[in-house]
Every structure is written in C-alpha cells, then in structure tokens.
Write a protein that holds these residues in place. Structure first.
Motif, PDB file in Angstrom:
ATOM      1  N   CYS A  47      48.862  56.714  10.297  1.00  0.00           N
ATOM      2  CA  CYS A  47      47.448  56.655  10.653  1.00  0.00           C
ATOM      3  C   CYS A  47      46.992  58.000  11.227  1.00  0.00           C
ATOM      4  CB  CYS A  47      47.205  55.551  11.689  1.00  0.00           C
ATOM      5  SG  CYS A  47      45.450  55.405  12.128  1.00  0.00           S
ATOM      6  N   HIS A  49      44.752  58.565  13.257  1.00  0.00           N
ATOM      7  CA  HIS A  49      44.307  58.456  14.646  1.00  0.00           C
ATOM      8  C   HIS A  49      45.343  59.032  15.602  1.00  0.00           C
ATOM      9  CE1 HIS A  49      43.141  55.766  18.282  1.00  0.00           C
ATOM     10  NE2 HIS A  49      42.540  56.943  18.348  1.00  0.00           N
ATOM     11  N   CYS A  72      44.445  49.706   9.762  1.00  0.00           N
ATOM     12  CA  CYS A  72      45.487  50.076  10.721  1.00  0.00           C
ATOM     13  C   CYS A  72      45.505  49.011  11.806  1.00  0.00           C
ATOM     14  CB  CYS A  72      45.223  51.452  11.324  1.00  0.00           C
ATOM     15  SG  CYS A  72      46.478  51.909  12.551  1.00  0.00           S
ATOM     16  N   ALA A  74      46.902  49.000  14.670  1.00  0.00           N
ATOM     17  CA  ALA A  74      46.915  49.446  16.070  1.00  0.00           C
ATOM     18  C   ALA A  74      45.542  49.354  16.722  1.00  0.00           C
ATOM     19  CB  ALA A  74      47.456  50.873  16.156  1.00  0.00           C
ATOM     20  N   HIS A  75      44.523  49.921  16.076  1.00  0.00           N
ATOM     21  CA  HIS A  75      43.186  49.936  16.667  1.00  0.00           C
ATOM     22  C   HIS A  75      42.102  49.553  15.672  1.00  0.00           C
ATOM     23  CE1 HIS A  75      45.639  52.948  18.946  1.00  0.00           C
ATOM     24  NE2 HIS A  75      45.318  52.093  19.896  1.00  0.00           N
ATOM     25  N   ALA A  77      41.277  50.578  12.553  1.00  0.00           N
ATOM     26  CA  ALA A  77      40.597  51.500  11.637  1.00  0.00           C
ATOM     27  C   ALA A  77      40.634  50.945  10.212  1.00  0.00           C
ATOM     28  CB  ALA A  77      41.266  52.879  11.680  1.00  0.00           C
TER      29      ALA A  77
HETATM   30  S1  FES Z   1      46.678  54.330  15.437  1.00  0.00           S
HETATM   31 FE1  FES Z   1      45.527  53.654  13.681  1.00  0.00          FE
HETATM   32  S2  FES Z   1      43.564  53.198  14.481  1.00  0.00           S
HETATM   33 FE2  FES Z   1      44.681  53.908  16.201  1.00  0.00          FE
END
Ligand code: FES
Length: 118
Positions: A47, A49, A72, A74-75, A77
C-alpha cells in the motif's frame, strides 16, 4: 529476454476475483492479480500509504465487497482495478505499483523477474 516466473493458469483466477502470489518464495504474497474477464491486472502487494503494508486482511481478499475496487484493509483506501490509482482514503492520488502480466498461448500467466525486484 528477461527471466520470468510462472504464476498460474489464467483459469485458476475466477472472474472478478483476485489472487496473491509469492513468486520469490518469501513466505508471503508480494504481488496480486485481479481478473476482469479476459483482462488481468497485477500490482505489488504494497500500500502506498505506509509503503510496507500489504493490502488484504486475509489471503486473496484484495477487493471490496462489490468486487469493484482494490481495497487496503489497514485504513480502507480504495484503488481503481485498471489503473491502480487510489481514489479514496489516506493515499488518494497515489498509485499501486503495476506489474506486467504476460499471458502465453497455453493460457499460463507469467511475470518478469525484473518487475518484482524494484
Ligand atoms: S496502509 Fe493502506 S490505507 Fe493505510
């Protein structure tokens, strides 16, 4: 001709699904391929990010529930499947790193080793 790694047969990836691969045998998936009909889109499983975070929350879960975006976990996206561009989330405007997929006449999918080593 550059060295290549065979991933799978095209039919091994169901239509409108994604699959992760570990062609360098690192013990985790480093790239993934999304199939949309006869088209295949591959990206590094990183990712933009955070730069070292893989996208799925579990094996091969690269797409959102509708199968319309790469997501993604994790957050949250969201990335366009065809371009890899992030359209929503903390890295909006950044892109996944594309990897060229070679489809051979026997319907096998390959990637160039040099694409994996960037
Ligand atoms: S690590 Fe992928 S959106 Fe934050």
């Amino acid at each position: 001709m550059s060295k290549r790694v065979r991933l799978c047969r095209a039919e091994d990836i169901p239509d409108y699904c994604a699959q992760g691969f570990d062609p360098n045998r690192r013990g985790f998936d480093t790239l993934f391929v999304v199939r949309q009909g006869r088209y295949f889109y591959a990206y590094a499983d990183v990712c933009p990010h955070y730069g070292d975070t893989s996208l799925p929350w579990k094996k091969d879960e690269y797409l959102d529930a509708a199968g319309e975006n790469i997501v993604c976990a994790a957050h949250g996206a969201l990335f366009n499947i065809r371009s890899g561009l992030c359209t929503s989330g903390p890295c909006k405007g950044e892109s996944l790193r594309p990897i060229s997929v070679i489809r051979e006449s026997d319907d096998s999918l390959w990637v160039a080793l040099e694409d994996l080593e960037q």
